[in-house]
Design a protein around this motif. Structure first.
Motif, short mmCIF file in Angstrom:
data_model
loop_
_atom_site.label_atom_id
_atom_site.label_comp_id
_atom_site.label_asym_id
_atom_site.label_seq_id
_atom_site.Cartn_x
_atom_site.Cartn_y
_atom_site.Cartn_z
N LEU A 24 45.24 36.11 29.97
CA LEU A 24 44.20 35.54 30.81
C LEU A 24 43.50 36.60 31.66
N LEU A 25 44.29 37.43 32.32
CA LEU A 25 43.76 38.47 33.21
C LEU A 25 44.55 39.75 32.98
N THR A 26 43.93 40.88 33.21
CA THR A 26 44.65 42.15 33.25
C THR A 26 44.22 42.91 34.49
N ASP A 27 45.07 43.81 34.94
CA ASP A 27 44.74 44.58 36.13
C ASP A 27 43.83 45.76 35.84
N HIS A 28 43.41 45.94 34.58
CA HIS A 28 42.50 47.01 34.21
C HIS A 28 41.21 46.48 33.59
N ARG B 249 39.63 30.41 29.13
CA ARG B 249 39.38 31.85 29.08
C ARG B 249 38.01 32.06 28.45
N VAL B 250 37.07 32.52 29.24
CA VAL B 250 35.71 32.72 28.78
C VAL B 250 35.54 34.19 28.45
N ALA B 251 35.26 34.49 27.19
CA ALA B 251 34.93 35.84 26.75
C ALA B 251 33.42 35.89 26.53
N ALA C 143 49.49 42.06 32.99
CA ALA C 143 48.63 41.02 32.42
C ALA C 143 49.20 39.67 32.81
N LEU C 144 48.32 38.75 33.12
CA LEU C 144 48.72 37.37 33.32
C LEU C 144 48.55 36.67 31.99
N VAL C 145 49.64 36.14 31.45
CA VAL C 145 49.60 35.50 30.15
C VAL C 145 50.00 34.04 30.27
N ALA C 146 49.40 33.23 29.43
CA ALA C 146 49.78 31.82 29.29
C ALA C 146 50.51 31.70 27.96
N MET D 172 27.74 37.72 31.04
CA MET D 172 28.69 38.72 31.51
C MET D 172 29.30 38.29 32.85
N LEU D 173 28.51 37.64 33.68
CA LEU D 173 29.03 37.15 34.96
C LEU D 173 29.94 35.93 34.79
N ARG D 174 29.80 35.19 33.70
CA ARG D 174 30.64 34.01 33.46
C ARG D 174 32.00 34.36 32.86
N VAL D 175 32.14 35.57 32.33
CA VAL D 175 33.38 35.97 31.67
C VAL D 175 34.52 35.96 32.68
N GLY D 176 35.66 35.42 32.26
CA GLY D 176 36.85 35.40 33.12
C GLY D 176 37.72 34.20 32.80
N THR D 177 38.66 33.95 33.68
CA THR D 177 39.58 32.83 33.54
C THR D 177 39.18 31.75 34.53
#
Length: 182
Positions: free
Chosen positions: A149-153, A99-101, A136-139, A85-90
């Motif tokens: 990649l990222l969202t503000d929520h 992009r780690v889910a 959202a930051l999209v590639a 859970m701590l590794r999840v992110g961009t």
């Protein structure tokens, strides 16, 4: 013990105006710190795992080794889930975007991206099925497919608009540095 995921945005704590604040651009790095929602969820999971390990010890001393093994395995699974859970992110590096889910990791080389930009669109609130209007930051891949990649929520940026803007700008800077040269 060094915790590199907590020092991910160390470049923003300095007075330097450097878009890519890391010395080694070949190493995968998250350009932002994990958010308080993500850290709190992992902390609660680790607290639960500590109680499970205490129960494991009590069960083992009571003389039920098979039940103690089951309890230990479940506690280890909770610890692994908290760490994941701590590794999840961009994550970014010279090689591309990652992009780690929770269950899946997607790596996108810079050569396959055409654009990285921030867009207004419906986004998931804390990863739940409910959507709200947000950023959202999209590639954008070469075929036109978009990867969020990222969202503000999400759990990293909920109620932290400045942190989202800073992280989006940093990922866009990595894209400008390495996307055009690939």
């Amino acid at each position: 013990m060094p915790l590199p995921f907590l020092t991910a945005d160390r470049g923003f704590d300095t007075d330097e105006d450097v878009a890519l604040p890391f010395d080694d651009h070949d190493q995968w790095r998250r350009p932002y710190r994990p958010g308080p929602w993500r850290v709190a969820a992992a902390a609660v999971a680790l607290l639960l795992a500590s109680f499970m390990l205490l129960a494991t010890m009590i069960i083992a001393f009571a003389g039920a080794p098979s039940a103690a093994i089951v309890c230990f395995v479940l506690a280890a699974l909770v610890v692994v889930c908290a760490l994941r859970m701590l590794r999840v992110g961009t994550w970014v590096s010279r090689h591309g975007l990652r992009r780690v889910a929770f269950f899946r990791t997607t790596t996108l080389p810079w050569a396959q991206t055409t654009d990285v930009r921030t867009v207004q669109q419906p986004v998931r609130w804390l990863g739940l099925p409910r959507t709200v209007q947000g950023q959202a930051l999209v590639a954008v891949r070469k075929g036109g497919e978009q990867l969020a990649l990222l969202t503000d929520h999400n759990a990293d940026f909920l109620a932290r608009v400045e942190a989202f803007d800073r992280a989006a700008d940093t990922v866009e800077a990595w894209s400008a540095e390495y996307g055009a040269s690939s």
